[in-house]
Motif scaffolding. Structure first.
Motif, PDB file in Angstrom:
ATOM      1  N   LEU A   1     -28.580  -3.471  89.611  1.00 46.49           N
ATOM      2  CA  LEU A   1     -29.078  -2.418  88.239  1.00 46.49           C
ATOM      3  C   LEU A   1     -29.866  -3.360  87.218  1.00 46.49           C
ATOM      4  O   LEU A   1     -30.911  -2.974  87.041  1.00 46.49           O
ATOM      5  CB  LEU A   1     -28.026  -1.954  87.905  1.00 46.49           C
ATOM      6  CG  LEU A   1     -28.175  -0.730  86.556  1.00 46.49           C
ATOM      7  CD1 LEU A   1     -29.527   0.189  87.071  1.00 46.49           C
ATOM      8  CD2 LEU A   1     -27.143  -0.276  85.828  1.00 46.49           C
ATOM      9  N   VAL A   2     -29.251  -4.475  87.085  1.00 47.61           N
ATOM     10  CA  VAL A   2     -29.843  -5.437  86.013  1.00 47.61           C
ATOM     11  C   VAL A   2     -31.286  -5.895  86.532  1.00 47.61           C
ATOM     12  O   VAL A   2     -32.082  -5.887  85.925  1.00 47.61           O
ATOM     13  CB  VAL A   2     -28.931  -6.613  85.799  1.00 47.61           C
ATOM     14  CG1 VAL A   2     -29.827  -7.729  84.995  1.00 47.61           C
ATOM     15  CG2 VAL A   2     -27.865  -6.103  84.912  1.00 47.61           C
ATOM     16  N   GLY A   3     -31.509  -6.071  87.884  1.00 48.45           N
ATOM     17  CA  GLY A   3     -32.573  -6.262  88.372  1.00 48.45           C
ATOM     18  C   GLY A   3     -33.684  -5.244  88.429  1.00 48.45           C
ATOM     19  O   GLY A   3     -34.645  -5.814  88.190  1.00 48.45           O
TER      20      GLY A   3
ATOM     21  N   ASN B   1     -35.212   6.987  86.191  1.00 48.09           N
ATOM     22  CA  ASN B   1     -35.477   7.052  87.620  1.00 48.09           C
ATOM     23  C   ASN B   1     -34.902   5.714  88.108  1.00 48.09           C
ATOM     24  O   ASN B   1     -33.945   5.924  89.367  1.00 48.09           O
ATOM     25  CB  ASN B   1     -36.754   7.136  87.786  1.00 48.09           C
ATOM     26  CG  ASN B   1     -37.758   8.141  87.502  1.00 48.09           C
ATOM     27  OD1 ASN B   1     -37.042   9.297  87.194  1.00 48.09           O
ATOM     28  ND2 ASN B   1     -38.750   8.144  87.052  1.00 48.09           N
ATOM     29  N   GLU B   2     -34.778   4.685  87.661  1.00 47.18           N
ATOM     30  CA  GLU B   2     -34.033   3.654  88.332  1.00 47.18           C
ATOM     31  C   GLU B   2     -32.756   3.572  88.320  1.00 47.18           C
ATOM     32  O   GLU B   2     -32.056   3.248  89.452  1.00 47.18           O
ATOM     33  CB  GLU B   2     -34.722   2.078  87.562  1.00 47.18           C
ATOM     34  CG  GLU B   2     -36.108   1.767  87.566  1.00 47.18           C
ATOM     35  CD  GLU B   2     -36.474   1.518  89.073  1.00 47.18           C
ATOM     36  OE1 GLU B   2     -35.747   1.239  89.669  1.00 47.18           O
ATOM     37  OE2 GLU B   2     -37.704   1.909  89.228  1.00 47.18           O
ATOM     38  N   PHE B   3     -32.083   4.250  87.155  1.00 50.99           N
ATOM     39  CA  PHE B   3     -30.685   4.141  87.073  1.00 50.99           C
ATOM     40  C   PHE B   3     -30.074   5.277  88.315  1.00 50.99           C
ATOM     41  O   PHE B   3     -29.087   5.012  88.951  1.00 50.99           O
ATOM     42  CB  PHE B   3     -30.263   4.636  85.719  1.00 50.99           C
ATOM     43  CG  PHE B   3     -29.810   3.527  84.724  1.00 50.99           C
ATOM     44  CD1 PHE B   3     -28.723   3.267  84.187  1.00 50.99           C
ATOM     45  CD2 PHE B   3     -30.869   2.630  84.595  1.00 50.99           C
ATOM     46  CE1 PHE B   3     -28.550   2.291  83.122  1.00 50.99           C
ATOM     47  CE2 PHE B   3     -30.634   1.538  83.587  1.00 50.99           C
ATOM     48  CZ  PHE B   3     -29.663   1.428  83.118  1.00 50.99           C
ATOM     49  N   SER B   4     -30.790   6.382  88.375  1.00 51.35           N
ATOM     50  CA  SER B   4     -30.309   7.526  89.387  1.00 51.35           C
ATOM     51  C   SER B   4     -30.367   6.859  90.481  1.00 51.35           C
ATOM     52  O   SER B   4     -29.649   7.041  91.356  1.00 51.35           O
ATOM     53  CB  SER B   4     -31.468   8.590  89.442  1.00 51.35           C
ATOM     54  OG  SER B   4     -31.360   9.024  88.063  1.00 51.35           O
ATOM     55  N   GLU B   5     -31.446   6.063  91.030  1.00 48.75           N
ATOM     56  CA  GLU B   5     -31.447   5.555  92.265  1.00 48.75           C
ATOM     57  C   GLU B   5     -30.540   4.400  92.694  1.00 48.75           C
ATOM     58  O   GLU B   5     -29.865   4.332  93.861  1.00 48.75           O
ATOM     59  CB  GLU B   5     -33.144   4.849  92.486  1.00 48.75           C
ATOM     60  CG  GLU B   5     -34.011   5.703  92.670  1.00 48.75           C
ATOM     61  CD  GLU B   5     -35.612   5.094  93.043  1.00 48.75           C
ATOM     62  OE1 GLU B   5     -35.239   4.001  93.300  1.00 48.75           O
ATOM     63  OE2 GLU B   5     -36.456   5.777  92.942  1.00 48.75           O
ATOM     64  N   SER B   6     -30.385   3.659  91.451  1.00 49.27           N
ATOM     65  CA  SER B   6     -29.205   2.773  91.695  1.00 49.27           C
ATOM     66  C   SER B   6     -27.802   3.407  91.863  1.00 49.27           C
ATOM     67  O   SER B   6     -27.010   2.873  92.848  1.00 49.27           O
ATOM     68  CB  SER B   6     -29.093   1.865  90.220  1.00 49.27           C
ATOM     69  OG  SER B   6     -28.115   0.826  90.394  1.00 49.27           O
ATOM     70  N   LEU B   7     -27.686   4.571  91.177  1.00 50.04           N
ATOM     71  CA  LEU B   7     -26.253   5.194  91.240  1.00 50.04           C
ATOM     72  C   LEU B   7     -26.298   5.768  92.746  1.00 50.04           C
ATOM     73  O   LEU B   7     -25.203   5.733  93.316  1.00 50.04           O
ATOM     74  CB  LEU B   7     -26.263   6.263  90.271  1.00 50.04           C
ATOM     75  CG  LEU B   7     -24.989   7.196  90.284  1.00 50.04           C
ATOM     76  CD1 LEU B   7     -23.656   6.210  89.980  1.00 50.04           C
ATOM     77  CD2 LEU B   7     -25.102   8.432  89.114  1.00 50.04           C
ATOM     78  N   ALA B   8     -27.368   6.273  93.196  1.00 43.69           N
ATOM     79  CA  ALA B   8     -27.268   7.042  94.624  1.00 43.69           C
ATOM     80  C   ALA B   8     -27.078   6.223  95.527  1.00 43.69           C
ATOM     81  O   ALA B   8     -26.485   6.270  96.466  1.00 43.69           O
ATOM     82  CB  ALA B   8     -28.560   7.910  94.697  1.00 43.69           C
ATOM     83  N   ASN B   9     -27.595   4.874  95.398  1.00 46.03           N
ATOM     84  CA  ASN B   9     -27.533   3.764  96.521  1.00 46.03           C
ATOM     85  C   ASN B   9     -26.320   3.097  96.483  1.00 46.03           C
ATOM     86  O   ASN B   9     -26.163   2.226  97.152  1.00 46.03           O
ATOM     87  CB  ASN B   9     -28.687   2.819  96.522  1.00 46.03           C
ATOM     88  CG  ASN B   9     -29.897   3.414  96.701  1.00 46.03           C
ATOM     89  OD1 ASN B   9     -29.992   4.487  97.383  1.00 46.03           O
ATOM     90  ND2 ASN B   9     -31.126   2.915  96.254  1.00 46.03           N
ATOM     91  N   GLY B  10     -25.359   3.165  95.172  1.00 44.65           N
ATOM     92  CA  GLY B  10     -24.138   2.689  95.116  1.00 44.65           C
ATOM     93  C   GLY B  10     -24.445   1.058  94.895  1.00 44.65           C
ATOM     94  O   GLY B  10     -23.598   0.252  95.420  1.00 44.65           O
ATOM     95  N   GLU B  11     -25.488   0.702  94.109  1.00 42.80           N
ATOM     96  CA  GLU B  11     -25.668  -0.798  93.975  1.00 42.80           C
ATOM     97  C   GLU B  11     -24.713  -1.502  92.867  1.00 42.80           C
ATOM     98  O   GLU B  11     -24.136  -0.639  92.038  1.00 42.80           O
ATOM     99  CB  GLU B  11     -27.214  -0.711  93.398  1.00 42.80           C
ATOM    100  CG  GLU B  11     -28.249  -0.320  94.389  1.00 42.80           C
ATOM    101  CD  GLU B  11     -29.476  -0.464  93.812  1.00 42.80           C
ATOM    102  OE1 GLU B  11     -30.628  -0.312  94.767  1.00 42.80           O
ATOM    103  OE2 GLU B  11     -29.676  -0.751  92.691  1.00 42.80           O
ATOM    104  N   THR B  12     -24.785  -2.612  92.909  1.00 42.63           N
ATOM    105  CA  THR B  12     -23.899  -3.421  92.010  1.00 42.63           C
ATOM    106  C   THR B  12     -24.492  -3.516  90.716  1.00 42.63           C
ATOM    107  O   THR B  12     -25.896  -3.321  90.339  1.00 42.63           O
ATOM    108  CB  THR B  12     -23.551  -4.884  92.846  1.00 42.63           C
ATOM    109  OG1 THR B  12     -24.882  -5.497  92.645  1.00 42.63           O
ATOM    110  CG2 THR B  12     -23.020  -4.976  93.932  1.00 42.63           C
ATOM    111  N   ARG B  13     -23.840  -4.059  89.752  1.00 47.81           N
ATOM    112  CA  ARG B  13     -24.371  -4.215  88.403  1.00 47.81           C
ATOM    113  C   ARG B  13     -25.498  -5.164  88.497  1.00 47.81           C
ATOM    114  O   ARG B  13     -26.629  -5.175  87.578  1.00 47.81           O
ATOM    115  CB  ARG B  13     -23.342  -4.858  87.459  1.00 47.81           C
ATOM    116  CG  ARG B  13     -23.877  -5.305  86.257  1.00 47.81           C
ATOM    117  CD  ARG B  13     -22.773  -6.181  85.274  1.00 47.81           C
ATOM    118  NE  ARG B  13     -23.442  -6.775  83.909  1.00 47.81           N
ATOM    119  CZ  ARG B  13     -24.216  -7.828  84.003  1.00 47.81           C
ATOM    120  NH1 ARG B  13     -24.647  -8.572  85.214  1.00 47.81           N
ATOM    121  NH2 ARG B  13     -24.836  -7.984  82.868  1.00 47.81           N
ATOM    122  N   ASP B  14     -25.501  -6.261  89.213  1.00 49.74           N
ATOM    123  CA  ASP B  14     -26.551  -7.240  89.303  1.00 49.74           C
ATOM    124  C   ASP B  14     -27.888  -6.582  89.866  1.00 49.74           C
ATOM    125  O   ASP B  14     -28.932  -6.796  89.341  1.00 49.74           O
ATOM    126  CB  ASP B  14     -26.279  -8.566  90.183  1.00 49.74           C
ATOM    127  CG  ASP B  14     -25.386  -9.225  89.383  1.00 49.74           C
ATOM    128  OD1 ASP B  14     -25.114  -9.385  88.193  1.00 49.74           O
ATOM    129  OD2 ASP B  14     -24.470 -10.141  90.181  1.00 49.74           O
TER     130      ASP B  14
END
Length: 274
Positions: free
Chosen positions: A178-180, A163-176
Motif C-alpha cells: 500500500l505504501v508503494g 482508487n489505489e486504496f480500494s485496489e489494495s484492499l481488494a487484492n489483500g495487499e500488505t502495508r508495504d
C-alpha cells in the motif's frame, strides 16, 4: 500633511491635487504594446520570465507533495489499534482541510510576491510614477484563488489515492505494498501534474497582477499578446493585438490570459500575456 492625517470632514487639497494629476496622467498614457515589434519582444520576454518563476513554484509544489506523502505514510505505521483494511481509510488520513491550511501557509506568500511584482512591472511599463498597491480587493481575490487552487489539487489527489486504496484492499495487499502505491501516486504527481499546476498558477496570478497594475496606473485599455510561435493555439493567435477597455472581457470571454473563470481549453498551458 498626508490626507490620511486630516481630521474627519476636512477637505484634502493634496488629495484633490493627486486625483487631478492622475486624471491628466491617464489621458497622456499610450499603451506601448500597440507597436507590433514591441508586442512581439514583450511576449517572448514574458514567456521566459513566467517560465522561470514557474520552475521555482514547481520546486515548492513538489516539496509540498513530498511532505504530504510523508504525512500519509507516517499515519500508516503499524499499531495495535489501527485497522488498515477499511474502505474509508484514505479519508481518515488525508484531511483536506488541514492540507489546504498547510498549503496556504506555504504558497500564499509566494503568490502574493508574484502578484505584486507583476503589478509593479505593469505600472512601470506604462510610465506611471504611482507604486502598485495590494488593495483589500486584490488580497481577497488572491486568498480565494489560493484556496480554490489548493482544494482542487487535494481533491484530485484524494480521488487518485482512493482508487489505489480500494485496489489494495481488494487484492489483500500488505502495508508495504500500500505504501508503494502511495509513493508511486506522488511520483506521478511530481513528474506530471506539478509542472502544469505550477505554470497555470503562476501565469494567471501574474496576469491578474498585470491587469490591476494597468488599472492602478490609469491605463484605459489592455492588449492581448501571444508569444508568436507555432505552439500558440489558433484561437489565441487570432487575438494577438486585440484591444479591450481595461474592465471589459476579450472576445474569448477572458478578462486576462489564464483567467481562472475561463474554460480549461482556453487557460491551461496558455502563455499569452497582457
Amino acid at each position: 500633511r498626508r490626507s490620511s492625517d486630516l481630521p474627519l470632514g476636512e477637505t484634502s487639497v493634496v488629495q484633490d491635487g493627486k486625483a487631478e494629476k492622475a486624471m491628466r496622467k491617464s489621458e497622456e498614457l499610450e499603451h506601448p504594446l500597440r507597436d507590433p515589434d514591441v508586442r512581439k519582444q514583450y511576449g517572448i520576454m514574458m514567456d521566459k520570465k513566467i517560465g522561470a518563476k514557474s520552475k521555482l513554484f514547481k520546486r515548492e509544489l513538489k516539496k509540498y507533495f513530498k511532505e504530504q506523502r510523508e504525512r500519509l505514510v507516517a499515519q500508516l505505521q503499524p499499531t495495535k489499534t489501527r485497522v488498515f483494511r477499511k474502505n474509508n481509510l484514505i479519508e481518515e488520513i488525508l484531511q483536506i482541510e488541514l492540507e489546504v491550511k498547510i498549503g496556504k501557509e506555504a504558497f500564499l506568500p509566494i503568490l502574493s510576491t508574484l502578484l505584486i511584482e507583476a503589478g509593479q512591472d505593469a505600472v512601470e511599463l506604462v510610465g506611471s510614477s504611482f507604486p502598485f498597491k495590494l488593495s483589500t480587493e486584490i488580497k481577497s481575490w488572491l486568498d480565494n484563488k489560493t484556496e480554490v487552487f489548493l482544494r482542487t489539487i487535494n481533491e484530485t489527489t484524494m480521488e487518485k489515492l482512493k482508487n489505489e486504496f480500494s485496489e489494495s484492499l481488494a487484492n489483500g495487499e500488505t502495508r508495504d505494498q500500500l505504501v508503494g502505491r502511495i509513493e508511486d501516486t506522488y511520483e506521478t504527481i511530481s513528474t506530471g501534474r506539478a509542472e502544469v499546476i505550477a505554470r497555470t498558477e503562476v501565469h494567471n496570478v501574474t496576469q491578474y497582477g498585470t491587469l490591476r497594475g494597468y488599472e492602478q496606473a490609469g491605463l484605459p485599455i489592455k492588449i492581448w499578446v501571444t508569444v508568436g510561435d507555432f505552439s500558440v493555439r489558433d484561437s489565441h493567435a487570432s487575438q494577438d493585438g486585440e484591444e479591450r477597455p481595461i474592465n471589459t472581457p476579450f472576445s474569448n470571454g477572458l478578462m486576462f490570459p489564464g483567467d481562472p473563470k475561463g474554460e480549461a481549453g482556453e487557460t491551461v498551458n496558455c502563455r499569452c500575456v497582457i
